[in-house]
Design an enzyme around this catalytic site. Structure first.
Site, mmCIF file in Angstrom:
data_model
loop_
_atom_site.group_PDB
_atom_site.id
_atom_site.type_symbol
_atom_site.label_atom_id
_atom_site.label_comp_id
_atom_site.label_asym_id
_atom_site.label_seq_id
_atom_site.Cartn_x
_atom_site.Cartn_y
_atom_site.Cartn_z
ATOM 1 N N ASP A 53 -11.179 2.267 -24.324
ATOM 2 C CA ASP A 53 -11.299 1.872 -22.920
ATOM 3 C C ASP A 53 -11.211 3.136 -22.094
ATOM 4 O O ASP A 53 -10.423 4.115 -22.492
ATOM 5 C CB ASP A 53 -10.433 0.847 -22.190
ATOM 6 C CG ASP A 53 -10.969 -0.682 -22.389
ATOM 7 O OD1 ASP A 53 -11.899 -0.869 -23.193
ATOM 8 O OD2 ASP A 53 -10.042 -1.500 -22.676
ATOM 9 N N GLU B 115 1.918 -8.390 8.442
ATOM 10 C CA GLU B 115 1.880 -6.874 8.638
ATOM 11 C C GLU B 115 3.198 -6.295 7.475
ATOM 12 O O GLU B 115 3.521 -5.015 7.762
ATOM 13 C CB GLU B 115 2.398 -6.526 10.095
ATOM 14 C CG GLU B 115 1.592 -6.841 11.250
ATOM 15 C CD GLU B 115 0.439 -5.958 11.077
ATOM 16 O OE1 GLU B 115 0.608 -4.807 10.835
ATOM 17 O OE2 GLU B 115 -0.738 -6.460 11.174
ATOM 18 N N PRO C 269 0.843 -1.083 0.096
ATOM 19 C CA PRO C 269 -0.108 0.109 -0.095
ATOM 20 C C PRO C 269 0.795 1.220 0.064
ATOM 21 O O PRO C 269 0.145 2.465 -0.227
ATOM 22 C CB PRO C 269 -0.798 -0.056 1.314
ATOM 23 C CG PRO C 269 0.035 -1.031 2.105
ATOM 24 C CD PRO C 269 0.587 -2.108 1.221
ATOM 25 N N ARG D 243 -4.298 -7.083 -21.215
ATOM 26 C CA ARG D 243 -4.914 -6.711 -22.145
ATOM 27 C C ARG D 243 -4.169 -5.816 -23.324
ATOM 28 O O ARG D 243 -4.605 -5.564 -24.387
ATOM 29 C CB ARG D 243 -5.843 -5.519 -21.516
ATOM 30 C CG ARG D 243 -6.938 -6.305 -20.649
ATOM 31 C CD ARG D 243 -7.814 -5.234 -19.937
ATOM 32 N NE ARG D 243 -8.523 -4.422 -21.073
ATOM 33 C CZ ARG D 243 -9.650 -4.843 -21.481
ATOM 34 N NH1 ARG D 243 -9.983 -5.989 -21.575
ATOM 35 N NH2 ARG D 243 -10.093 -3.961 -22.568
#
Length: 231
Positions: free
Chosen positions: A169, A116, A89, A154
């Site tokens: 897209d 963690e 993150p 893709r």
């Protein structure tokens, strides 16, 4: 293009790799996905991969030795060694621009965290490209790794049935959100298909779609993105 997934739970990918578009790409040998269990490189009899953090704190951290051993072994499995990607993150947010960058690599190693997180020296020593799926916390890096595979394949030539699909897209070449699309029936519960789409005038349809993309981008992503995308 080859993806090597380094995970403590590689079995999570078994059903995912059977979904239609990715499955066909693998069958056509356009994409290769290899799964590796980091625990296979643990050296103690309990196959331990984690330990308590120095200084205290909740949870456990994935330790350096099994990760280094796993990464180095997988890199040596083929040439080129590939770009190591750590799913965290704290990494660079995943967006279409980053997806296009990733699609240029012949090989990506996707390092999935758990618990963690990782001992900081894994990032310091292995120098991965750190990527975040968004400003939220998942139970592990496996789902973000699937997102990377799903978005990058893709852009691999031959994977999409229509090579222009990715161009139009949302966040494609223009950077805009995709325009509204409709199919039959022409009228449904009082909602009509816009007349311009039935006109057969391809120039007018193209103009309408561009206008709709710009307006939708401004409404849903803010005027700044809409203005930047059409500069």
């Amino acid at each position: 293009m080859r993806f090597d997934v380094l995970s403590l739970f590689p079995e999570l990918f078994h059903s995912y790799l059977q979904q239609s578009l990715l499955k066909l790409a693998i069958q056509k040998q356009l994409v290769d996905v290899r799964l590796w269990n980091i625990r296979d490189w643990a050296t103690d009899r309990h196959k331990s991969v984690d330990d308590t953090p120095y200084g205290g704190g909740p949870g456990m951290l994935i330790a350096c030795p099994p990760v280094y051993a796993c990464v180095e072994a997988v890199q040596a499995d083929a040439i080129p060694p590939g770009q190591l990607v750590m799913l965290t993150p704290q990494g660079r947010p995943l967006d279409q621009s980053l997806v296009r960058e990733l699609s240029k690599f012949e090989r990506l190693l996707l390092l999935c965290g758990r618990y963690e997180g990782f001992d900081e020296r894994i990032a310091q020593g292995l120098k991965p490209l750190e990527i975040s799926a968004g400003d939220f916390i998942c139970n592990g890096g496996e789902l973000p790794a699937m997102l990377i595979i799903d978005t990058v394949v893709r852009l691999v030539p031959g994977v999409l049935g229509n090579e222009t699909s990715s161009k139009y897209d949302s966040f494609g070449e223009s950077g805009l959100l995709e325009y509204p699309q409709f199919t039959r029936p022409r009228e449904f519960r009082g909602m009509q298909v816009p007349d311009v789409l039935l006109s057969g005038n391809h120039n007018e349809i193209a103009r309408w779609r561009e206008q709709q993309s710009v307006e939708r981008t401004r409404q849903r992503r803010g005027s700044e993105l809409g203005e930047t995308a059409t500069d």
